[in-house]
Design an enzyme around this catalytic site. Structure first.
Site, PDB file in Angstrom:
ATOM      1  N   ASN A 106     -72.516 -31.064 -25.396  1.00  0.00           N
ATOM      2  CA  ASN A 106     -73.329 -29.859 -25.608  1.00  0.00           C
ATOM      3  C   ASN A 106     -74.276 -30.152 -26.770  1.00  0.00           C
ATOM      4  O   ASN A 106     -73.842 -30.565 -27.839  1.00  0.00           O
ATOM      5  CB  ASN A 106     -72.391 -28.686 -25.916  1.00  0.00           C
ATOM      6  CG  ASN A 106     -73.123 -27.375 -26.140  1.00  0.00           C
ATOM      7  OD1 ASN A 106     -73.677 -27.138 -27.208  1.00  0.00           O
ATOM      8  ND2 ASN A 106     -73.109 -26.509 -25.153  1.00  0.00           N
ATOM      9  N   ASN A 134     -77.841 -26.308 -25.125  1.00  0.00           N
ATOM     10  CA  ASN A 134     -77.620 -24.945 -25.607  1.00  0.00           C
ATOM     11  C   ASN A 134     -78.944 -24.357 -26.092  1.00  0.00           C
ATOM     12  O   ASN A 134     -79.419 -24.686 -27.181  1.00  0.00           O
ATOM     13  CB  ASN A 134     -76.580 -24.987 -26.732  1.00  0.00           C
ATOM     14  CG  ASN A 134     -76.327 -23.626 -27.358  1.00  0.00           C
ATOM     15  OD1 ASN A 134     -76.859 -22.610 -26.897  1.00  0.00           O
ATOM     16  ND2 ASN A 134     -75.525 -23.604 -28.409  1.00  0.00           N
ATOM     17  N   CYS A 137     -77.651 -20.037 -28.476  1.00  0.00           N
ATOM     18  CA  CYS A 137     -76.765 -19.610 -29.563  1.00  0.00           C
ATOM     19  C   CYS A 137     -77.390 -18.464 -30.351  1.00  0.00           C
ATOM     20  O   CYS A 137     -78.508 -18.585 -30.846  1.00  0.00           O
ATOM     21  CB  CYS A 137     -76.462 -20.763 -30.521  1.00  0.00           C
ATOM     22  SG  CYS A 137     -75.324 -20.239 -31.828  1.00  0.00           S
TER      23      CYS A 137
HETATM   24  C1  LIG Z   1     -66.022 -20.086 -31.900  1.00  0.00           C
HETATM   25  C2  LIG Z   1     -67.042 -20.329 -30.832  1.00  0.00           C
HETATM   26  C3  LIG Z   1     -67.941 -21.391 -30.962  1.00  0.00           C
HETATM   27  C4  LIG Z   1     -68.893 -21.638 -29.962  1.00  0.00           C
HETATM   28  N1  LIG Z   1     -69.742 -22.707 -30.082  1.00  0.00           N
HETATM   29  C5  LIG Z   1     -70.619 -22.989 -29.076  1.00  0.00           C
HETATM   30  C6  LIG Z   1     -71.456 -24.153 -29.138  1.00  0.00           C
HETATM   31  O1  LIG Z   1     -71.377 -24.973 -30.069  1.00  0.00           O
HETATM   32  N2  LIG Z   1     -72.342 -24.362 -28.117  1.00  0.00           N
HETATM   33  C7  LIG Z   1     -72.427 -23.502 -27.048  1.00  0.00           C
HETATM   34  O2  LIG Z   1     -73.249 -23.739 -26.141  1.00  0.00           O
HETATM   35  N3  LIG Z   1     -71.627 -22.405 -26.945  1.00  0.00           N
HETATM   36  C8  LIG Z   1     -70.730 -22.139 -27.925  1.00  0.00           C
HETATM   37  N4  LIG Z   1     -69.912 -21.041 -27.829  1.00  0.00           N
HETATM   38  C9  LIG Z   1     -69.999 -20.170 -26.637  1.00  0.00           C
HETATM   39  C10 LIG Z   1     -68.900 -20.506 -25.602  1.00  0.00           C
HETATM   40  O3  LIG Z   1     -69.031 -21.843 -25.132  1.00  0.00           O
HETATM   41  C11 LIG Z   1     -68.962 -19.539 -24.389  1.00  0.00           C
HETATM   42  O4  LIG Z   1     -70.216 -19.646 -23.772  1.00  0.00           O
HETATM   43  C12 LIG Z   1     -68.730 -18.086 -24.802  1.00  0.00           C
HETATM   44  O5  LIG Z   1     -67.755 -17.986 -25.815  1.00  0.00           O
HETATM   45  C13 LIG Z   1     -68.302 -17.206 -23.624  1.00  0.00           C
HETATM   46  O6  LIG Z   1     -67.120 -17.681 -23.038  1.00  0.00           O
HETATM   47  P1  LIG Z   1     -65.644 -17.101 -23.421  1.00  0.00           P
HETATM   48  O7  LIG Z   1     -65.712 -15.608 -23.286  1.00  0.00           O
HETATM   49  O8  LIG Z   1     -64.713 -17.748 -22.414  1.00  0.00           O
HETATM   50  O9  LIG Z   1     -65.365 -17.537 -24.816  1.00  0.00           O
HETATM   51  C14 LIG Z   1     -68.951 -20.785 -28.809  1.00  0.00           C
HETATM   52  C15 LIG Z   1     -68.039 -19.717 -28.693  1.00  0.00           C
HETATM   53  C16 LIG Z   1     -67.086 -19.490 -29.669  1.00  0.00           C
HETATM   54  C17 LIG Z   1     -66.125 -18.336 -29.488  1.00  0.00           C
END
Ligand SMILES: Cc1cc2nc3c(=O)[nH]c(=O)nc-3n(C[C@H](O)[C@H](O)[C@H](O)COP(=O)(O)O)c2cc1C
Length: 313
Positions: A106, A134, A137
């Protein structure tokens, strides 16, 4: 005996030329670089590993507090803390290479050139099988959602990454837009091999006694079961309009919630916040999908993808 004739159903799917043994992977940022999870979930069983977001230079992220529990989910404003692409290649990638599982890196940049530079370094490193870009964010001042909120900039980043790699390019979309379909179509036209959606929904939580925000960043990204209906709706909308595969993310905590995404049209799924509650969620989801296919006499996961019956008229 079911219509599979006794053979086990096939869980394999293909995403932008990459064949996955099953459609289940961790979501970026919730799995680190794999090491922390290895004692809890056999990485070799996963469809792919998706790394924490990687930028050109290391980042310390936002100041604490940066995580807050919310009803049926959580708010985070980690701010893309990571070791930087060079340390990733020298320190983290060798660990991941020992597993028989595709690595999806990513990536993130503050400018279009930076996305392209990170993509180029990772493509030359060996051992990375696809890039997830990504552009979504919500927790950083520069880059991130700024690129994913407009079709023109989404297309610009996609084209720049495509121009600097031969790896499959998966573009990760934000739900914080009026019409996610137009961003999806722009990314597809600019060369995305696949799309993943959704990233977190922009949210905020307040400590009422002190009358201050719970997060130092004030706002954060909402994830977990609370966002699942939004994610399923967006996956269904986008999968119905694009030709490239869609990867569904958002609130998956068990096989039933993953099945919603596949039936809505996703070719694969990612499990994020659910892993914080049960680090074996990805494996439970794989087993549960297989059991469902058996139960419904389906030959493979392909029979399930986009199989929504929507004739209520
Ligand atoms: C603590 C945390 C860190 C995350 N870091 C990233 C990241 O570095 N890059 C990214 O594309 N998404 C990041 N996300 C988003 C997740 O990959 C995901 O798209 C989002 O949390 C929704 O899915 P979920 O409800 O299953 O957590 C992050 C989410 C969380 C909770």
């Amino acid at each position: 005996m079911n219509s599979t004739g006794g053979n086990p159903p096939s869980l394999a799917v293909s995403i932008g030329g990459l064949t996955l043994k099953n459609p289940v992977m961790p979501a970026s940022g919730t799995f680190g670089y794999g090491e922390e999870y290895a004692p809890f979930a056999d990485l070799n069983r996963l469809g792919a590993v998706v790394t924490k977001g990687i930028s050109l230079l290391p980042r310390t992220g936002n100041p604490p507090p940066r995580i807050m529990e919310s009803p049926a989910g959580m708010l985070n404003a980690v701010g893309l803390q990571n070791v930087g692409v060079r340390a990733f290649v020298s320190e983290k990638l060798p660990y991941l290479k020992q597993f028989d599982v595709p690595v999806i890196a990513n990536i993130f940049g503050e400018a279009v050139d930076e996305y392209a530079a990170v993509a180029e370094i990772l493509s030359r490193a060996g051992g990375v099988h696809a890039l997830e870009v990504n552009i979504s964010c919500p927790n950083v001042k520069k880059g991130g959602i700024a690129f994913g909120a407009r079709p023109e900039s989404a297309a610009e980043v996609t084209a720049a990454v495509r121009g600097s790699t031969d790896l499959p390019v998966i573009v990760k979309l934000t739900p914080n837009v009026t019409d996610i379909v137009e961003i999806a179509l722009a990314s597809e036209s600019a060369g995305a091999h696949a799309l993943s959606l959704i990233n977190t929904l922009l949210g905020m939580s307040i400590d009422v006694e002190r009358r201050v925000p719970h997060l130092a960043n004030v706002t954060g990204g909402l994830s977990g079961p609370a966002v699942r209906p939004v994610a399923v709706r967006m996956v269904w909308q986008v999968a119905g309009r694009v030709k490239v595969p869609v990867i569904g993310v958002g609130g998956i905590v068990d096989a039933a919630s993953a099945l919603e995404f596949l039936i809505a049209g996703a070719r694969a799924v990612q499990v994020g916040t659910g892993q914080f509650v049960n680090p074996g969620t990805t494996l439970d989801v794989i087993d549960g999908i297989e059991a469902y296919l058996h139960r419904h006499g389906m030959k493979g996961v392909q029979d399930l993808i986009g199989s929504l019956q929507c004739n209520f008229a």
